[in-house]
Design a protein around this motif. Structure first.
Motif, PDB file in Angstrom:
ATOM      1  N   SER A 121       0.867  -1.133  -0.094  1.00 46.16           N
ATOM      2  CA  SER A 121       0.001  -0.106  -0.110  1.00 46.16           C
ATOM      3  C   SER A 121       0.751   1.395  -0.056  1.00 46.16           C
ATOM      4  N   LYS A 122       2.040   1.078   0.141  1.00 42.16           N
ATOM      5  CA  LYS A 122       2.951   2.127   0.108  1.00 42.16           C
ATOM      6  C   LYS A 122       3.971   2.303  -1.009  1.00 42.16           C
ATOM      7  N   MET A 123       4.642   3.522  -1.211  1.00 42.61           N
ATOM      8  CA  MET A 123       5.214   3.973  -2.496  1.00 42.61           C
ATOM      9  C   MET A 123       6.342   4.894  -2.158  1.00 42.61           C
ATOM     10  N   SER A 124       7.260   4.724  -3.122  1.00 39.84           N
ATOM     11  CA  SER A 124       8.650   5.552  -2.809  1.00 39.84           C
ATOM     12  C   SER A 124       9.128   6.119  -4.130  1.00 39.84           C
ATOM     13  N   PHE A 125       9.979   6.904  -4.141  1.00 36.76           N
ATOM     14  CA  PHE A 125      10.327   7.666  -5.319  1.00 36.76           C
ATOM     15  C   PHE A 125      11.852   7.632  -5.003  1.00 36.76           C
ATOM     16  N   ALA A 126      12.688   7.575  -6.140  1.00 35.76           N
ATOM     17  CA  ALA A 126      14.103   7.945  -6.137  1.00 35.76           C
ATOM     18  C   ALA A 126      14.097   9.331  -6.998  1.00 35.76           C
ATOM     19  N   TYR A 127      15.174  10.203  -6.291  1.00 38.83           N
ATOM     20  CA  TYR A 127      15.375  11.515  -6.815  1.00 38.83           C
ATOM     21  C   TYR A 127      16.876  11.876  -6.675  1.00 38.83           C
ATOM     22  N   THR A 128      17.059  13.123  -7.128  1.00 40.08           N
ATOM     23  CA  THR A 128      18.428  13.858  -6.915  1.00 40.08           C
ATOM     24  C   THR A 128      17.791  15.373  -6.785  1.00 40.08           C
ATOM     25  N   SER A 129      18.326  16.189  -5.845  1.00 38.70           N
ATOM     26  CA  SER A 129      17.922  17.408  -5.457  1.00 38.70           C
ATOM     27  C   SER A 129      19.028  18.321  -5.934  1.00 38.70           C
ATOM     28  N   ASP A 130      18.950  19.613  -6.410  1.00 41.15           N
ATOM     29  CA  ASP A 130      19.938  20.552  -6.665  1.00 41.15           C
ATOM     30  C   ASP A 130      19.865  21.839  -5.634  1.00 41.15           C
ATOM     31  N   LYS A 131      18.728  21.716  -4.700  1.00 41.51           N
ATOM     32  CA  LYS A 131      18.621  22.815  -3.862  1.00 41.51           C
ATOM     33  C   LYS A 131      17.942  22.648  -2.390  1.00 41.51           C
ATOM     34  N   ASP A 132      18.671  22.799  -1.509  1.00 44.63           N
ATOM     35  CA  ASP A 132      17.947  22.475  -0.229  1.00 44.63           C
ATOM     36  C   ASP A 132      18.569  23.379   0.852  1.00 44.63           C
TER      37      ASP A 132
END
Length: 200
Positions: A121-132
């Protein structure tokens, strides 16, 4: 310099009325403004939080070829993909909404049935960020990292365990960032111990 791909989680559901070859699922792969505890240090008691800012996903975020696959596994078959229109991603005020037509393979049907039953019932996403940005509250013993912009989304995945509980596809991801926090805390505790022993 190569960016680290991070994994975060949300929630997924099968859409009623799917039959035959139409294995349709939908949910949210990420939600905005949801403060999530990533890790609590057993050494200092510091709690490390993360939150995704509204606007973190925009027209400059590369979502041109995002795949849907189980548990982010490279060995898992692809279930759907944005580049061929079987996976669709839309940003609204809540977050990043996904809807997908899962491939009617044996694996696809199995995953769909597990989603429909609620086993997944759960989901995840893989990402990169360029601003935090970060905020440190030494009194409350909290550190909060705000993801201000995501530049690339690699995949969205039905997963076994979740992190951002406010989405409708949610799943927990453990990544290198938590390992780095743990190592940092251990090093700091060791440094303090050495200083104390030096002056004894």
């Amino acid at each position: 310099m190569r960016k680290k791909i991070k994994v975060r989680s949300m929630q997924l559901r099968a859409v009623d009325g799917a039959d035959g070859e139409n294995l349709h699922v939908e949910g949210y792969a990420l939600v905005f403004n949801q403060k999530t505890l990533l890790w609590e240090s057993p050494y200092s008691g510091t709690k490390y939080y993360e939150v995704i800012a509204p606007g973190a996903v925009d027209a400059n975020t590369d979502m041109s070829d995002v795949i849907l696959r189980y548990n982010h596994s490279d060995s898992a078959l692809i279930l759907a993909r944005t580049s061929n229109g079987t996976l669709r991603l839309n940003v609204d005020e809540k977050g990043l909404k996904i809807d997908a037509d899962i491939a009617p393979t044996t694996t696809g049907r199995d995953i769909y049935q597990l989603i429909k039953r609620g086993d997944i019932s759960k989901m995840s996403f893989a990402y990169t960020s360029d601003k935090d940005s970060g905020e440190n509250d030494p009194v409350a013993k909290t550190q909060t990292r705000t993801i201000d912009h995501i530049d690339f989304i690699m995949d969205v995945s039905p997963v076994d365990f979740p992190a951002y509980d406010g989405t409708s596809i949610e799943a927990r991801g453990h990544d290198a960032m938590i390992a780095e926090l743990q190592e940092k805390e251990k090093s700091e505790e060791l440094r303090k111990k050495l200083i104390i022993e030096t002056f004894l």
